[in-house]
Design a protein around this motif. Structure first.
Motif, mmCIF file in Angstrom:
data_model
loop_
_atom_site.group_PDB
_atom_site.id
_atom_site.type_symbol
_atom_site.label_atom_id
_atom_site.label_comp_id
_atom_site.label_asym_id
_atom_site.label_seq_id
_atom_site.Cartn_x
_atom_site.Cartn_y
_atom_site.Cartn_z
ATOM 1 N N THR A 3 0.832 -1.211 0.000
ATOM 2 C CA THR A 3 0.000 0.000 0.000
ATOM 3 C C THR A 3 0.864 1.257 0.000
ATOM 4 N N GLU A 4 1.915 1.255 0.859
ATOM 5 C CA GLU A 4 2.779 2.450 0.903
ATOM 6 C C GLU A 4 4.160 2.223 0.301
ATOM 7 N N GLU A 45 4.276 9.866 3.450
ATOM 8 C CA GLU A 45 3.369 9.322 2.431
ATOM 9 C C GLU A 45 1.945 9.114 2.929
ATOM 10 N N TYR A 46 1.683 9.442 4.217
ATOM 11 C CA TYR A 46 0.359 9.197 4.769
ATOM 12 C C TYR A 46 -0.564 10.401 4.566
ATOM 13 N N ASP A 47 -1.852 10.119 4.416
ATOM 14 C CA ASP A 47 -2.834 11.203 4.489
ATOM 15 C C ASP A 47 -3.079 11.508 5.981
ATOM 16 N N ILE A 48 -3.962 12.464 6.244
ATOM 17 C CA ILE A 48 -4.135 12.923 7.628
ATOM 18 C C ILE A 48 -4.593 11.788 8.543
ATOM 19 N N PHE A 49 -5.520 10.977 8.053
ATOM 20 C CA PHE A 49 -6.037 9.871 8.869
ATOM 21 C C PHE A 49 -4.917 8.886 9.216
ATOM 22 N N ARG A 50 -4.188 8.482 8.191
ATOM 23 C CA ARG A 50 -3.111 7.509 8.423
ATOM 24 C C ARG A 50 -2.040 8.076 9.353
ATOM 25 N N ARG A 51 -1.741 9.351 9.144
ATOM 26 C CA ARG A 51 -0.705 9.968 9.976
ATOM 27 C C ARG A 51 -1.121 9.934 11.451
ATOM 28 N N ALA A 103 11.418 7.459 18.692
ATOM 29 C CA ALA A 103 11.289 7.790 17.263
ATOM 30 C C ALA A 103 10.894 9.250 17.065
ATOM 31 N N ASP A 104 11.467 9.866 16.026
ATOM 32 C CA ASP A 104 11.035 11.202 15.600
ATOM 33 C C ASP A 104 9.814 10.982 14.712
ATOM 34 N N LEU A 105 8.642 11.367 15.195
ATOM 35 C CA LEU A 105 7.389 10.998 14.522
ATOM 36 C C LEU A 105 7.176 11.728 13.203
ATOM 37 N N ASP A 106 8.019 12.717 12.904
ATOM 38 C CA ASP A 106 7.877 13.459 11.644
ATOM 39 C C ASP A 106 8.761 12.904 10.536
ATOM 40 N N VAL A 107 9.558 11.914 10.873
ATOM 41 C CA VAL A 107 10.556 11.421 9.910
ATOM 42 C C VAL A 107 10.268 9.962 9.533
ATOM 43 N N ASP A 108 10.377 9.633 8.237
ATOM 44 C CA ASP A 108 10.209 8.251 7.782
ATOM 45 C C ASP A 108 11.264 7.365 8.450
ATOM 46 N N HIS A 109 10.845 6.141 8.801
ATOM 47 C CA HIS A 109 11.809 5.232 9.423
ATOM 48 C C HIS A 109 11.564 3.807 8.942
#
Ligand SMILES: Cc1cc2nc3c(=O)[nH]c(=O)nc-3n(C[C@H](O)[C@H](O)[C@H](O)COP(=O)(O)O)c2cc1C
Length: 177
Positions: free
Chosen positions: A10-11, A131-137, A151-157
């Motif tokens: 999906t992502e 890559e997430y929309d608001i709901f997924r985020r 984890a830094d929640l604003d950064v892809d990991h």
């Protein structure tokens, strides 16, 4: 050996995992057909020595196109060695309850499709807020904050352990059918 690798993503992380596995098998001298499972509905697994299927968990389920493929091809899949890569964030941690839930997701999938994977590998996926929309985020921030407080929640990991995945695939392909 001739292998089919079909994935649902999906992502994008399961696609990356499937590509990694395909490259490794080709480097080892195997012949590999790699494609999204949505494009594999007309493919007959009987034309391959072995099959690798990969799908990711979203709200407790794999992608419906993987379930459709497994249900349609259950008989051919049961007749040959198949490795099922189950990609999730739960597999990145060591929470016993999370791992029980992953077993339950595989069992529900097997019950629904009539196909019980011969070998299942739980593979850690990725957290991709970019890559997430608001709901997924919103959903994923809460999950990752609980599982990985640093984890830094604003950064892809990426949680995928590529060395462990490579070793697993090597071991599976070297095993007698
Ligand atoms: C909306 C959403 C729901 C998810 N639900 C679960 C879940 O129920 N359990 C879990 O372990 N991981 C869950 N994940 C994490 C994904 O399995 C993980 O991000 C994986 O790398 C996604 O693979 P893909 O990029 O191939 O789609 C979820 C992710 C998203 C975006």
């Amino acid at each position: 050996m001739k292998l089919l690798i079909a994935y649902a993503s999906t992502e994008g992380q399961t696609r990356k995992i499937a590509r990694f596995v395909a490259d490794r098998l080709v480097d080892a001298g195997h012949s590999v057909e790699l494609l999204p499972v949505s494009a594999a509905q007309d493919i007959d697994p009987a034309h391959f020595d072995r099959v690798i299927l990969a799908a990711s968990v979203h709200v407790g389920h794999y992608q419906s196109e993987m379930s459709e493929f497994a249900a349609t091809q259950a008989r051919a899949l049961l007749a040959r060695p198949v490795l099922f890569l189950s990609v999730s964030l739960a597999a990145a941690g060591h929470d016993a309850e999370d791992w029980r839930a992953l077993d339950g997701i595989v069992k529900d999938f097997a019950d629904a499709t009539g196909w019980q994977p011969g070998q299942v590998a739980q593979v850690a996926g990725a957290y991709k807020p970019s890559e997430y929309d608001i709901f997924r985020r919103f959903v994923m921030r809460r999950i990752v904050a609980a599982k990985d407080p640093d984890a830094d929640l604003d950064v892809d990991h990426e949680y995928t352990d590529w060395d462990a995945l490579g070793a697993l695939v090597d071991e599976w392909t070297s095993k007698a059918a």
